[in-house]
Design a protein around this motif. Structure first.
Motif: not given
Length: 328
Positions: A155, A165, A184
């Motif tokens: 991500g 997120l 992420r």
């Protein structure tokens, strides 16, 4: 940015034509050479077929949180993972061509969607009642992509996209036995904007009486061509700041402060000339709740890290490449 023109009216017409996203390998309900779609892809330089032979592009709608979420993916042959891209406030997938190209260069499929009220998605322009609706939209997109796009999933969120997120991490990911996102990265993540001490009092004074405020000139990047495109050519950019969105952002800040610390690692990239978010405050609060997060400063860079001047952007993409494309 591009000599191909595209209008808000064309955007509305294209949104109405988009079918549900099916990952069928074929376009259903809209032809890949439809003039509206061709104008959109041409204006925002999202047709990567020449640069990346064999890449397959899908575009369609995911219904989520009461919105029609315009969602796209680019899948290269033998993709070795998937990069999820979540854009920032005012933005949309169209201005993230450099990020999409970066993902494809790494051999990753790229999944991206327009947040509610942005780009080709439905909803009042640049407005939202709660950041939870952004997190719900992200979850719906991931559910649709599950089993369709290759693992691992990574991500990448820019500004408000980073907040999305984070919202999704605490509200969805930690509830799973195995998180869906392996890694992420948060680029200039939003917890509070710059100047919020004064802005909070202004919001308290006007929020019951004013729906929107004029948006000033963009100052988010040192790339003058990119800024000129945002201010003068990008029809999918809202020209107003939604007061309702400011209220949702205020509530997001309070919500984030209630989150309990996690051991989840993350990468945070932050420009030191960011004039958009209160980045020193934001980094402190994020690191209190994600003590395993690593911060990488990009000296002199502004807020739009993925759309910065080339010398800054190269540093960003090298850091992202090393983070996403090496074993943990």
């Amino acid at each position: 940015m591009s000599p191909v023109s595209f209008s808000r009216e064309q955007g509305d017409a294209l949104q109405a034509l988009l079918p549900e996203l099916e990952f069928s390998g074929e376009f259903a309900g809209i032809s890949s050479d439809d003039p509206l779609l061709a104008a959109y892809l041409g204006c925002y330089q999202l047709d990567f077929s020449a640069r990346f032979p064999g890449v397959h592009h899908e575009i369609g709608i995911v219904n989520a949180a009461g919105f029609r979420i315009a969602t796209q993916c680019w899948i290269p042959p033998e993709a070795r993972g998937t990069l999820l891209v979540v854009h920032g406030y005012y933005d949309h997938v169209g201005i993230y061509d450099k990020v999409i190209a970066f993902g494809l260069q790494q051999g990753l499929a790229v999944l991206a969607f327009d947040l509610p009220g942005h780009g080709l998605s439905s909803g009042a322009r640049a407005a939202i009642d709660s950041f939870d609706q952004y997190g719900d939209a992200l979850e719906a997109v991931l559910l649709r992509a599950k089993g369709q796009l290759p693992l691992p999933w990574y991500g990448l969120g820019q500004s408000t996209g980073g907040a999305v997120l984070l919202n999704h991490l605490w509200r969805y990911e930690i509830q799973r036995v195995e998180p869906w996102l392996s890694k992420r990265a948060l680029c200039a993540p939003l917890i509070l904007p710059r100047g919020w001490t004064r802005g909070r009092w202004l919001y308290m004074l006007i929020h019951r009486f004013v729906r929107q405020l004029p948006r000033g000139p963009s100052r988010s990047s040192h790339d003058e061509e990119f800024i000129r495109f945002l201010d003068e050519q990008d029809c999918l950019q809202s020209r107003f700041l939604s007061v309702r969105w400011v209220g949702a952002m205020k509530n997001w800040h309070a919500q984030f402060l209630r989150f309990q610390p996690l051991d989840t690692p993350a990468l945070i990239l932050q420009g030191t000339d960011d004039q958009t978010v209160a980045w020193r405050y934001n980094l402190g609060e994020i690191q209190r709740r994600l003590p395993q997060a690593r911060v990488q400063f990009i000296e002199g860079a502004g807020h739009q890290l993925v759309n910065e001047r080339e010398d800054f952007r190269d540093q960003v993409f090298v850091t992202l490449r090393d983070y996403f494309c090496t074993l943990p």
